[in-house]
Scaffold this active site. Structure first.
Site, short mmCIF file in Angstrom:
data_model
loop_
_atom_site.label_atom_id
_atom_site.label_comp_id
_atom_site.label_asym_id
_atom_site.label_seq_id
_atom_site.Cartn_x
_atom_site.Cartn_y
_atom_site.Cartn_z
N CYS A 120 0.85 -1.20 0.00
CA CYS A 120 0.00 0.00 0.00
C CYS A 120 0.89 1.25 0.00
O CYS A 120 1.87 1.32 0.75
CB CYS A 120 -0.91 0.00 1.22
SG CYS A 120 -2.01 1.44 1.29
N CYS A 180 -19.59 -5.53 2.49
CA CYS A 180 -18.86 -4.33 2.91
C CYS A 180 -17.50 -4.37 2.23
O CYS A 180 -16.93 -5.45 2.03
CB CYS A 180 -18.69 -4.34 4.43
SG CYS A 180 -17.78 -2.90 5.09
N ARG A 223 -18.42 -2.25 16.97
CA ARG A 223 -17.73 -3.51 16.69
C ARG A 223 -16.44 -3.63 17.48
O ARG A 223 -15.57 -2.76 17.43
CB ARG A 223 -17.43 -3.65 15.20
CG ARG A 223 -16.76 -4.99 14.86
CD ARG A 223 -16.59 -5.19 13.36
NE ARG A 223 -17.88 -5.21 12.71
CZ ARG A 223 -18.21 -4.43 11.68
NH1 ARG A 223 -17.33 -3.57 11.21
NH2 ARG A 223 -19.40 -4.51 11.15
#
Length: 346
Positions: free
Chosen positions: A56, A131, A263
């Site tokens: 990344c 998602c 979450r």
């Protein structure tokens, strides 16, 4: 019961006052808000798959997937659609109702969009909520994902605006807010939270939750991650966060965002059953489930299900599940261990 109204005008002083309540009072208040808005004995089960790992270009100091740091992570190309769908099928068999797909990108490229859209369509056909977390999204790509049927888009704020530049320099805090705005404009639901234990001050935890709660529309899902320290990243030697501070963060998030799923995300491998149970009492009602979260360790799937069963709780049902299918998926989850290769960090 506290039928708390959703507010978008929280002040730093108010959030600080919540955090600093006596611990038992804070948990009681959070549990009351939770019970007023959710079944307190249900937990949403989500599974997270890395569809493209490593390299990344962003420099997030917590992330082993950043190309700026030397970690032991092996880079992987974008997975084929068929492989992603097979993993989603396995996740559903293990009791998951939401399937999250993450790619280590700054933003998705035009050439990748047809494959990503096809993943969404085929995973939805399995009856799972979908998602994705793919980095920044412009308005056009957000609408393309919406048209493919994507339910949720994850884009964490990570920390407070004041501490943000200590953690990330390759994209701004405003870039993150802009992506969330594009997701909302496209009509998708938002999953957005942050990471605690990155060396921030308590004021930064206040600031993170204040930013999330004061968005024009609060996120439907709010993942609270505890830093997983990975060798080779700049945060590998940061001091551990006190577990009571983490639980306070969960409880305060529940009070401030009463209708959101909170979450319990990365870092659960360092939490014993008693701490996780206290987080559920404080208002956490969603977990990532599986042996890995993108790239870091997570409790084994059968251990999660056994804890849920021990607490007298149940995985949340999807409305499109028949009772028979739900019972079969739960029985399978308790009896079997999830495939370890399929899960990779939030």
């Amino acid at each position: 019961m506290e039928f708390a109204a959703v507010r978008h005008d929280w002040t730093h002083k108010e959030v600080k006052a919540l955090f600093e309540m006596p611990f038992n009072d804070l948990l009681f208040k959070a549990a009351s808000v939770h019970r007023a808005n959710f079944n307190p004995n249900e937990v949403q089960i989500s599974t997270l798959l890395s569809i493209k790992t490593g390299a990344c270009p962003e420099d997030c100091k917590y992330c082993p997937q950043s190309g700026h740091y030397k970690t032991d992570l092996e880079r992987e190309r974008l997975l084929e659609v068929e492989k992603v769908v097979e993993q989603a099928r396995l996740a559903k068999q293990k009791g998951a109702t939401r399937f999250c797909m993450g790619a280590a990108w700054s933003d998705p490229k035009d050439r990748d969009m047809p494959y990503i859209s096809q993943m969404v369509k085929e995973v939805k056909e399995l009856g799972l909520e979908t998602c994705m977390t793919l980095g920044m999204l412009d308005n056009q790509k957000a609408h393309a994902l919406r048209d493919a049927g994507l339910d949720y888009y994850n884009h964490n704020l990570d920390t407070s605006p004041e501490y943000y530049e200590q953690i990330i320099t390759t994209r701004t805090f405003q870039d993150r807010l802009d992506t969330i705005g594009n997701v909302r404009d496209a009509g998708m639901k938002v999953c957005s939270g942050g990471i605690v234990g990155m060396g921030e001050q308590a004021a930064d935890r206040f600031g993170l939750l204040m930013q999330l709660a004061n968005l024009p529309q609060q996120p439907e899902s709010v993942p609270i991650n505890m830093l997983v320290k990975v060798k080779g990243t700049p945060l590998e030697n940061v001091d551990d966060l006190d577990h009571f501070e983490f639980i306070r963060t969960i409880a305060t998030a529940r009070i401030m965002m009463p209708h959101s799923y909170v979450r319990l995300s990365a870092g659960r491998n360092a939490m014993n059953e008693q701490m996780q149970s206290m987080c559920f009492f404080a208002g956490a009602n969603s977990i990532f489930y599986g042996d890995k979260l993108l790239t870091t360790e997570n409790p084994e799937a059968d251990a999660d299900m056994n804890l849920i069963k021990k607490l007298g709780m149940n995985p949340e049902k999807r409305h499109d599940y028949s009772d028979e299918a739900y019972e079969a998926s739960l029985s399978s989850a308790v009896a079997d261990k999830a495939t370890s290769e399929m899960f990779y960090e939030a």
